[in-house]
Every structure is written in C-alpha cells, then in structure tokens.
Design a protein around this motif. Structure first.
Motif, PDB file in Angstrom:
ATOM      1  N   LEU B 302       0.826  -1.204   0.000  1.00 17.92           N
ATOM      2  CA  LEU B 302       0.000   0.000   0.000  1.00 17.92           C
ATOM      3  C   LEU B 302       0.866   1.263   0.000  1.00 17.92           C
ATOM      4  CD1 LEU B 302      -2.873  -1.094   2.416  1.00 17.92           C
ATOM      5  CD2 LEU B 302      -2.881  -0.963  -0.091  1.00 17.92           C
ATOM      6  N   ALA B 303       1.945   1.265   0.806  1.00 15.51           N
ATOM      7  CA  ALA B 303       2.850   2.416   0.832  1.00 15.51           C
ATOM      8  C   ALA B 303       3.475   2.636  -0.544  1.00 15.51           C
ATOM      9  CB  ALA B 303       3.941   2.193   1.880  1.00 15.51           C
ATOM     10  N   LEU B 304       3.899   1.530  -1.179  1.00 13.27           N
ATOM     11  CA  LEU B 304       4.489   1.634  -2.524  1.00 13.27           C
ATOM     12  C   LEU B 304       3.466   2.127  -3.541  1.00 13.27           C
ATOM     13  CD1 LEU B 304       6.781  -1.514  -2.812  1.00 13.27           C
ATOM     14  CD2 LEU B 304       7.492   0.877  -3.007  1.00 13.27           C
ATOM     15  N   ALA B 305       2.215   1.689  -3.388  1.00 11.26           N
ATOM     16  CA  ALA B 305       1.175   2.121  -4.332  1.00 11.26           C
ATOM     17  C   ALA B 305       0.959   3.621  -4.222  1.00 11.26           C
ATOM     18  CB  ALA B 305      -0.125   1.352  -4.068  1.00 11.26           C
ATOM     19  N   VAL B 306       0.936   4.133  -2.977  1.00 12.32           N
ATOM     20  CA  VAL B 306       0.767   5.576  -2.777  1.00 12.32           C
ATOM     21  C   VAL B 306       1.933   6.324  -3.426  1.00 12.32           C
ATOM     22  CG1 VAL B 306       0.748   7.429  -1.045  1.00 12.32           C
ATOM     23  CG2 VAL B 306      -0.629   5.360  -0.691  1.00 12.32           C
ATOM     24  N   VAL B 307       3.167   5.830  -3.172  1.00 13.28           N
ATOM     25  CA  VAL B 307       4.355   6.450  -3.760  1.00 13.28           C
ATOM     26  C   VAL B 307       4.293   6.364  -5.291  1.00 13.28           C
ATOM     27  CG1 VAL B 307       6.851   6.167  -4.050  1.00 13.28           C
ATOM     28  CG2 VAL B 307       5.842   6.116  -1.763  1.00 13.28           C
ATOM     29  N   ALA B 308       3.866   5.213  -5.795  1.00 16.01           N
ATOM     30  CA  ALA B 308       3.814   4.996  -7.245  1.00 16.01           C
ATOM     31  C   ALA B 308       2.873   5.984  -7.916  1.00 16.01           C
ATOM     32  CB  ALA B 308       3.372   3.555  -7.542  1.00 16.01           C
ATOM     33  N   ILE B 309       1.708   6.205  -7.283  1.00 13.72           N
ATOM     34  CA  ILE B 309       0.723   7.118  -7.880  1.00 13.72           C
ATOM     35  C   ILE B 309       1.171   8.576  -7.726  1.00 13.72           C
ATOM     36  CG2 ILE B 309      -1.651   7.966  -7.676  1.00 13.72           C
ATOM     37  CD1 ILE B 309      -2.398   5.049  -6.850  1.00 13.72           C
ATOM     38  N   ALA B 310       1.572   8.947  -6.501  1.00 12.58           N
ATOM     39  CA  ALA B 310       1.947  10.341  -6.231  1.00 12.58           C
ATOM     40  C   ALA B 310       3.132  10.770  -7.095  1.00 12.58           C
ATOM     41  CB  ALA B 310       2.276  10.511  -4.745  1.00 12.58           C
ATOM     42  N   SER B 311       4.115   9.882  -7.250  1.00  8.25           N
ATOM     43  CA  SER B 311       5.319  10.289  -7.975  1.00  8.25           C
ATOM     44  C   SER B 311       5.043  10.507  -9.467  1.00  8.25           C
ATOM     45  CB  SER B 311       6.433   9.255  -7.778  1.00  8.25           C
ATOM     46  OG  SER B 311       6.022   7.989  -8.239  1.00  8.25           O
TER      47      SER B 311
END
Lengths: 388, 388
Positions: B302-311
């Motif tokens: 989930l943390a990676l998904a947030v980073v993936a989308i935000a970046s």
C-alpha cells in the motif's frame, strides 16, 4: 540458457521455412514442399542446426491442430452436397483404390498386416489445402472439375480422418480386431455426427455466446479454445486430437463468424503451421534413401509413389458427368500433402512404421505434392491467359 | 500424456484470461487486469488448476516478446519528436521521481541497495499499451494532454528499458559497480542508437527485401523472425531479450509495412500475450498479503502504491504549456501495466526481489493499472458525449 536455444531454433526454423517456401513458389511449386525440404536440410540428417526439443515439438503439434482447424473451417457441408454424388463417388474411389493398392503392394513385399494398413491409409490422403491452393493459383477454382475435386477432397478428408482414427486405434490396441475396428469406427462416426449435428443445430447458440464477448481478440481466442477443447475431447475418448480440431472447424464453418475466424486465424496459422512441416522434414532420414545402403528403401518409395499417383488417377475415372474433365480431377486428388504426413507421422508415433519406411513415405508425399501442381498447370495451360 | 496436459493447460489459461478480461472490460477496467486476476485464481495459490511447465513458460516468454515488439511498432519517433520537449520533460520526471521515491522508501524500510534499485526501477514504468488503450476508449487520443502522455510514455518506455538493462546487468554481475553501470548503459545506448540509425537509414532496404517475398504469411513471419533475431542479439550482448524485440518494432515502425505488420501481428498477440499475463498472475503469492501473517507485505504494497501514484502525478507537473491540462498527463502516466510486471519479473528471475516483495509489486502494478482508467474517465467525463 534454454530460452535462448528456443529463440535460435525458432529463428532457423521459420527463416528456413519461408526462404525455401518462397523459392518453391517461384519455381511454380507449393510452399509446403519447401518447408519439408527446409526441415530435411536444417535437421540432424544434413546440417544439424536445430534439435527438436520439447517446446518445438509442442509448437509443431499445436501447428498441426491449427492447420486441421483451418481445413475444417474451409470445408463446407453445403458445397459438398451441391457437388453431389459425383464428388462422393470420386472420394470413395480415392480412398478405396489407394488403400487397396498400398496394402497389396506392402503385403506382397512381405510387410506385416498392420504396417500394410498404415501405408495403405497414408496413400488414401488428399490435401484439401494444396489442391485448393493450386486451383486458386491457376484461377480455376470454379471450374466444374475443380468443384468435384474440392468436394471429393473434403469427403476424402473426413474418410481419411476416420481411417486414421481406426488405424491409430488398432495400433494402440496392438491387434487387428474386427470388434475393435467396429467400436472405433462407431466412436469416430458418433463423434463426427455429434459435430455435424452441433454444426447444423447448435452452432448459432455457440456463436451467440462468443459474439457477446467484446474484449480484444475474444473471437479468435474463444474459437481457438473451442478447437483445443474439441481436440482434447477427441483425444480423451481415444481418437486423434486433429480429428477434434477438424470437427471444431466443421462446426464453426456453418456459422456467420466463419469468415472472421478464418481471417484472424490466418496469421496465427502462418506462423505455427510451417513449424509442423519443418519438424516433419527434420524426421527424414536421408540415409534410408541411399540405394547402395543395406535395407535401402528408395525402391519401395518409388514403387509406392507410382501406386500413389496411379491409384488417385483411377479415382478420377469415377467422374461420369460428360461436362467434367477426368484428368484434372484425378491429378487434383494426387497431392498427399500435410494429411499424408499426419498419417505417416501417426504410424511413426505408434511405433508401427519404422524410421526407414517413414522416410520412404515422406518421399512419396513429397513426390505426389511436387508432381500435382506442375501437372495441373500443364492440363490447364490453354486457360492460364484467361484466368481471373 | 504430456501434450494432453499442455492442451488442458492452454484451454484453462486462455479461457480464464478471456472471461476475466471480458468481465473487467464490462466493469470499465482494462482486460490486462482481468488476465492477472485470472492467473491468481487458477494458479497454485488458489485453485491450482494449472502448473507452469516448460512449454507454458516458453509460450509466456514468447508472448511478452511479441507484446514488446507490438509496443515498439506502435511507438513513433516522428510523433515523439513533434510532441516535443514537453513530453521528454514529463518522461524524465516520470522516471526520476518514482525511482528516487521508490528507492528512498525501500532504503528507509531497511532493504539492501540492489532491492531498493529494483523497486525504484519498477515504479518508473509506464504502460504505453494501457494508456493508449484507455485514451482510445475515451475517444481522446488526439487531445493535447493525450499527445504529451503518449509521447512521454514512449520516452519512458525507452528510458525504462535502459533502466531495466542496467539493473538486470547489475544483478547479474552481483554488485553496484559504477563502471559496470556505465558499460551496460553504453551498450544499451549503442544498441538503441544502432536500432534508431537502422530505423532512419536502412529500414527501407530491409523492407525491400521483405516486400519481395510472395509466399503466404511471408510478411508476418519475416517480421517476426526479425524481432526474434533482435531479441536473441540483445540477449547475446547481455541485454534483456525484450529490449531487442522493442528495438525491432521501433525499426519497422518507420516503414510503410508497419500497418500491415501490426494488423497481422494482432491476432498472434491476442493469443500469445494473455498467456504471459496469466502466468504472471500465477506467480502471485496471496499468502504474502495476509496482514496477520509473519513478514506480511500488505503495508509495503500500500505504501508503494501511494508512492507509485503520487510520484507519477508529480511528473504531470512538468507540463508547462498553458493549453495542456496537467491532471490527465499525470494520471495517464500512472498505470504500470505489463512494463512494471516485466521489471518485477526480472527482479524475481535475478533472485534479487523475494517472492513476497514480488507479490507486493504485482499488487502495486494492479492498483495503478486499476486506478488510472477509472480516474481518466472521471477527468474526461464532460467530453465523453462528444468523443469520436
């Protein structure tokens, strides 16, 4: 790395197939002959460039399933019926005469009954694909004789696949048992009758289901799944997988999606089918054709080729309608093509046909496949200028 | 019998892929998401219907080669150049920001440098195929923002493939060596420059040779042989095979046979590509996502998904032309799709990314792939009625 070996193998197989196929087409011959020769050249017998590993073997098997599915799709029950009793008579003669002649020759040469049966069965084959292709190239697809040949080739295909089922079943059970033949014959007939009934009655339901799919490639993939499932079903009840694929094609040939499926299947077949023919060529043992070697089969191959050609020409004599030429019908039935190779390959796989005899049969297939297009071109020569 | 097992496996894989793909498309999502889910369901983690044997694995590998060849064919150097510096800026931001963010997060979580590099590299991916498909479905392919996204996605693809080559090379040599990275970077750049030079200068010669072939399927098979040869060449000099296939597509994308090749490649891709996505899904270990299990990775996913989308949304901010909307560009860069899976799969194959982290990355890919189409639809909602 295993995948790297597969990549290189595929490159060599596909490249050799296309270059040799191209060369043969320029010489006025069929591409399939080039693919066979390409296999002979790159195979262990000559250059030894490619080894038939598990993956290449599986791709070749999928290739022949796709080919038979395509042949089934091209077969047309309605056209067959319109071509009438004449086509059926030619087809029956084109199965009975070559089978009897091949069986008689092999028995006379002292081969066991089962071997003679496989050789006879191989000689019954007619390649719808090659015949149709040659007639198209000559612009003579709608000639009365062409219609009879096409109709007869379709019936011959069905009879041939039945014969293959019976012969393969006999090889599997290990003995020529009349009860076994009858049981297998009944199974085959029931299987194809079910296929025809589905074709006539239930195909629209199937097509309705497929037609509701919207995703990219849904039509092709679901048709292919249907063909694979029919192949698996045929294998499961003890028939050859290719019979199932052919039946699946026959079922879809009656539906309105036929043209679309054919069109989308074509590129897949273009890639997969040559893999089959090349691997078939790779199985040829050229050493078996050395006339000076002990146990040489070149004499047998030539004798079988003469029988193979003459017996199909006899089938052409079954034409009784005065408006239809007999020679083009007989010659049009001559090419054994992929169907003959399937028979010979089934015999080899069943360990009934030995490697040297298999090579001889491949030579017979190659000779018949080589002779027919050139001969048909000569028969139709005056008409070439007016071809469509 | 081995072939029977393959037949049944192919039937299950293709059927599950098409049914799940169809279901996802009806829910307004992309088919690829359904294929991934289908793999999860039929794989060993849930139903255990299919085992990934040698042949299925080889078919999946060929599938991803064909996909990258197709993506290369769709990539257009001219369009990319016309999309201008804006697209390049977005692409560079879309590679640098996600890589840095992913690397930072994984390092902060205490993972080794090489693992953090692979995760960062996975987050750099953008799926040209999914983005283009979604924009087509919305009738917005020629929107200014869409052109920037497509251009940026193409550059991103090239940068991503370079990154993959570097990262895979680093994993193979076992250490983060600046010299090694430079050497691999130079090899990749030289390989792609040679491809681009061939594309610009020598492609017509190649096409002239291919165009002279007349046999059935010659165009498709010779193009495919070219792609396989480029893939084998890339692998031979130490790059990933898919880079070669992509370069081959790029070369042919500049020629007049591009449309014909695309058209004939499509049915082959329709059959082969889903096999790749389904086998990718089969590799997902659902147990790794149990939040109560020891070593659970759901939080990481989930943390990676947030980073993936935000970046990727940050990359959208690189748009400076006033006539181009920033949100559609950022969201259009979000789906990682097949490219992200290739990165994660390469990490798994190189034994750098562990199975539980791989599963987390697949979840990230699935979330980004799932979110983007729905989000883009919302952004373009007022315009849907006037779509072409």
């Amino acid at each position: 790395m295993q995948f790297h070996e597969l990549l290189v193998g595929l490159i060599v197989v596909l490249l050799a197939a296309k270059l040799a196929g191209e060369a043969m087409e320029r010489l006025g011959q069929t591409a399939v002959l080039g693919e066979l020769l390409a296999g002979v050249v790159i195979g262990p017998g000559v250059l030894g460039l490619v080894r038939e590993g598990d993956v290449l073997h599986a791709l070749a098997e999928l290739g022949v399933l796709i080919l038979l599915f395509e042949v089934g799709l091209e077969s047309d029950l309605a056209k067959l019926l319109s071509a009438g009793p004449q086509a059926i008579l030619v087809a029956v003669a084109g199965v009975v005469v070559p089978f009897a002649a091949g069986y008689a020759l092999m028995s006379w040469l002292g081969h066991p009954g089962l071997v003679a049966v496989f050789v006879g069965a191989t000689l019954t084959a007619t390649s719808v694909g090659i015949t149709a292709r040659v007639l198209t190239d000559l612009g003579r697809l709608h000639d009365p004789a062409a219609t009879v040949v096409l109709g007869a080739a379709v019936v011959d295909d069905i009879l041939g696949l039945l014969t293959l089922a019976v012969v393969t079943g006999v090889a599997a059970t290990g003995a020529v048992s009349l009860g076994g033949i009858a049981f297998l014959g009944v199974k085959s007939v029931v299987f194809l009758i079910v296929a025809v009934v589905i074709a006539l009655r239930r195909a629209p339901v199937l097509v309705g289901l497929i037609g509701r799919l919207q995703a990219r490639g849904a039509l092709l993939v679901s048709s292919l799944v249907f063909a694979l499932a029919a192949a698996a079903a045929a294998e499961w009840i003890g028939l050859a997988a290719i019979i199932g694929a052919f039946a699946a094609g026959l079922i879809l040939s009656r539906t309105e999606i036929r043209t679309q499926v054919e069109e989308r299947l074509k590129p897949v077949a273009d890639v997969m089918v040559p893999i089959f023919f090349v691997t078939v060529g790779m199985k040829v043992e050229l050493s078996a054709l050395n006339p000076f070697a002990p146990g040489a089969q070149l004499g047998v191959a030539l004798a079988l080729a003469v029988v193979a050609i003459a017996s199909k020409l006899v089938a052409g004599l079954a034409v009784y309608h005065p408006g239809t030429r007999r020679w083009p019908v007989g010659v049009g039935m001559v090419p054994r093509g992929e169907v003959g190779l399937i028979f010979a390959g089934a015999g080899l796989a069943a360990a009934v046909v030995a490697h040297d005899l298999y090579s001889a049969l491949v030579v017979v297939v190659m000779i018949t496949t080589f002779v027919a297009p050139a001969w048909l071109r000569i028969l139709y020569r005056p008409a070439v200028a007016t071809a469509v």
